[in-house]
Design an enzyme around this catalytic site. Structure first.
Site, PDB file in Angstrom:
ATOM      1  N   LYS A 195       0.837  -1.215   0.000  1.00 39.98           N
ATOM      2  CA  LYS A 195       0.000   0.000   0.000  1.00 39.98           C
ATOM      3  C   LYS A 195       0.868   1.260   0.000  1.00 39.98           C
ATOM      4  CE  LYS A 195       0.681   1.250   4.360  1.00 39.98           C
ATOM      5  NZ  LYS A 195       1.122   2.563   4.839  1.00 39.98           N
ATOM      6  N   ASN A 208       3.915   8.965   2.831  1.00 38.94           N
ATOM      7  CA  ASN A 208       4.280   8.639   1.443  1.00 38.94           C
ATOM      8  C   ASN A 208       3.508   9.522   0.470  1.00 38.94           C
ATOM      9  OD1 ASN A 208       6.165   6.188   1.359  1.00 38.94           O
ATOM     10  ND2 ASN A 208       4.648   5.575   2.874  1.00 38.94           N
TER      11      ASN A 208
END
Ligand SMILES: NC(=O)C1=CN([C@@H]2O[C@H](COP(=O)(O)OP(=O)(O)OC[C@H]3O[C@@H](n4cnc5c(N)ncnc54)[C@H](O)[C@@H]3O)[C@@H](O)[C@H]2O)C=CC1
Ligand SMILES: O=C(CO)COP(=O)(O)O
Length: 359
Positions: free
Chosen positions: A206, A271
Site C-alpha cells: 500500500k 508517502n
C-alpha cells in the site's frame, strides 16, 4: 515463556512510540504481562541531551512523537541486545531497511522460545531476483516464529486515541489471544487472521500505491483519478499475492490491513505527502524526506524498488503497470506526468472481462 511475559519494543520512531503507548498501558494493566516494557531507541542527541534520557525522564519521544506522554513503565534502552535479551515477545517496528542488521545483532542473544511480531511495512531484496518478507527474515535469522500487525493506523491518530482497527496475521492460533491482549485497547480494535503473509504484503504494497496517489495529488488530477489509482493499486496488490504467494485469501484484502490501510495512507500518510511535494517542487525524494519528515523514514520508494527488482526478474512488469510506473517515477526514469499514460492500458481495462481473482 516465564510466568509473566516480558515485552520489548524494537524501535522508537513515530509508529514505535505510538504503539508503546498502547502496549505500555496494557502491560501495566494486565497481570499476565510484566509491567516494565523495554524500548530499543536508536540513540541520538537532541539539544545536547540523549534521546533515551529525555524519554526516561520526561516520558515523551520529543523527536518522533512530540506532544504525547508514554507510560512510565516503558523504558528506553540504547543497547539493542540489552533491551531484547529477556523478552518473551519482541515487537519489531523499525524502518525496514534496518532490520537485516538488527537481526544480525540479536542472533544468539535472545530467548530461544521468544515470539516476534513485526509492525514493519516493507520487504527486502532476496538473492536471485526475489523479495523477502520481513517476518520471514526475522524467523530465518532468529529462529523464532513471527506474526505481523498491519492496519489503517496512522501513528499520530493512534497516539491521539482515535478509534481504528488493525489486523494481526498469525499462523499459529495458540498465540492469537496473547497478541490480541497485548495490542487491543478500547479504541484500537484487533482482528486476528491466519493469512499472515497476505496481511504483511498488503502493509508493504500500500505504500507503493500511496506514492501513486501522491503523484496524482501533485499533478492536480482530482479525486476520480486518485480513486482509479487506489482501485488499480488494490487489484495489483491482489494479483501480486496471487502470483507470488499463492494461497492467500481474498477476504484478507477487506480487513484493516487491506482496503482500509490503502485508503488512510493514500489520503493521510507520509508517502502521499512526500510524493505530492516531489511533483510540486521538483526536488529529489531524499531532499523532501529530509525537509518534511524530521528524521522519519519514507518506505514507499524503497518498497517500489524492491517490488520492481522482483517483477523485472520474473518479467512481470507489464502485468503491474502502476507499481512499475511508481518505481520509475521515484527513480527519475520517467516523469510523474507519464503515470496516467502507463495505467491507461492497464490489464484491468484490456481484458474482455475481468476474471474474479482466484485467491
Ligand atoms: N508512522 C506510521 O504512521 C506508521 C508506520 N508504520 C511502519 O512502521 C515502521 C517503523 O516506522 P516508524 O516507527 O514510523 O519510524 P520512523 O519513520 O519514525 O523512523 C524513524 C526511526 O528510525 C530510527 N533510525 C534512524 N536511523 C537509524 C539507523 N541507522 N539504525 C536504526 N534505526 C534508525 C530512528 O531512531 C527512529 O526511531 C515502518 O515500516 C512503517 O512503514 C506502520 C504503521 C503506521
Ligand atoms: O502505514 C501507515 C498507516 O497505516 C503510515 O503510512 P505512511 O508511512 O505513508 O505515513
Amino acid at each position: 515463556m516465564s510466568e509473566k511475559t516480558n515485552v520489548c519494543i524494537v524501535g522508537s520512531g513515530n509508529w514505535g512510540s505510538a504503539i508503546a503507548k498502547i502496549v505500555g498501558a496494557n502491560c501495566a494493566a494486565l497481570p499476565e504481562f510484566e509491567d516494565r516494557v523495554t524500548m530499543y531507541v536508536y540513540e541520538e542527541m537532541i539539544d545536547g541531551k540523549k534521546l533515551t534520557e529525555i524519554i526516561n525522564t520526561s516520558h515523551e519521544n520529543v523527536k518522533y512523537l512530540p506532544g504525547h506522554k508514554l507510560p512510565a513503565n516503558v523504558v528506553a534502552v540504547p543497547d539493542l541486545v540489552e533491551a531484547a535479551k529477556n523478552a518473551d515477545i519482541l515487537i519489531f517496528v523499525v524502518p525496514h531497511q534496518f532490520i537485516p542488521s538488527q537481526c544480525k545483532m540479536l542472533l544468539g542473544k535472545i530467548k530461544t522460545n521468544a515470539l516476534a511480531i513485526s509492525l514493519i511495512k516493507g520487504f527486502d531484496k532476496a538473492e536471485g531476483g526475489g523479495i523477502d518478507l520481513i517476518s520471514h527474515i526475522i524467523t530465518r535469522h532468529l529462529n523464532i516464529p513471527c506474526a505481523v500487525l498491519m492496519g489503517a493506523n496512522l501513528a499520530n491518530e493512534v497516539a491521539e486515541g482515535h478509534f481504528c482497527e488493525t489486523t494481526i496475521g498469525c499462523r499459529d492460533p495458540k498465540y492469537a489471544k496473547t497478541l490480541r491482549d497485548l495490542f487491543q485497547s478500547e479504541n484500537f480494535r484487533v482482528v486476528v487472521v491466519q493469512d499472515s503473509d497476505a496481511v504483511e504484503i498488503c502493509g508493504a504494497l500500500k505504500n507503493v500505491v500511496a506514492m501513486g496517489a501522491g503523484f496524482v495529488d501533485g499533478l492536480g488530477l482530482g479525486d476520480n483519478t486518485k480513486a482509479a489509482v487506489i482501485r488499480l493499486g488494490l487489484m495489483e496488490m491482489i494479483r501480486f499475492v496471487e502470483i507470488m504467494y499463492p494461497g492467500g485469501k481474498l477476504t484478507t484484502f477487506f480487513e484493516s490491513c487491506g482496503i482500509a490501510d490503502l485508503i488512510t495512507t493514500c489520503y493521510g500518510g507520509r508517502n502521499r505527502r512526500c510524493a505530492e511535494a516531489f511533483v510540486k517542487t521538483g526536488k529529489t525524494l531524499a531532499e523532501i524526506e529530509a525537509e518534511l519528515l524530521n528524521g522519519q523514514k519514507l518506505q514507499g520508494p524503497l518498497t517500489a524498488e524492491e517490488v520492481n527488482y522482483m517483477l523485472k526478474s520474473k518479467k512481470l512488469e507489464e502485468k503491474f503497470p502502476l507499481f512499475t510506473a511508481v518505481h520509475e517515477i521515484c527513480t527519475g526514469q520517467i516523469k510523474p506526468q507519464c503515470l496516467i499514460e502507463r495505467i491507461r492500458a492497464h490489464p484491468e481495462h484490456t481484458q474482455a472481462s475481468t476474471p474474479a481473482p482466484k485467491l
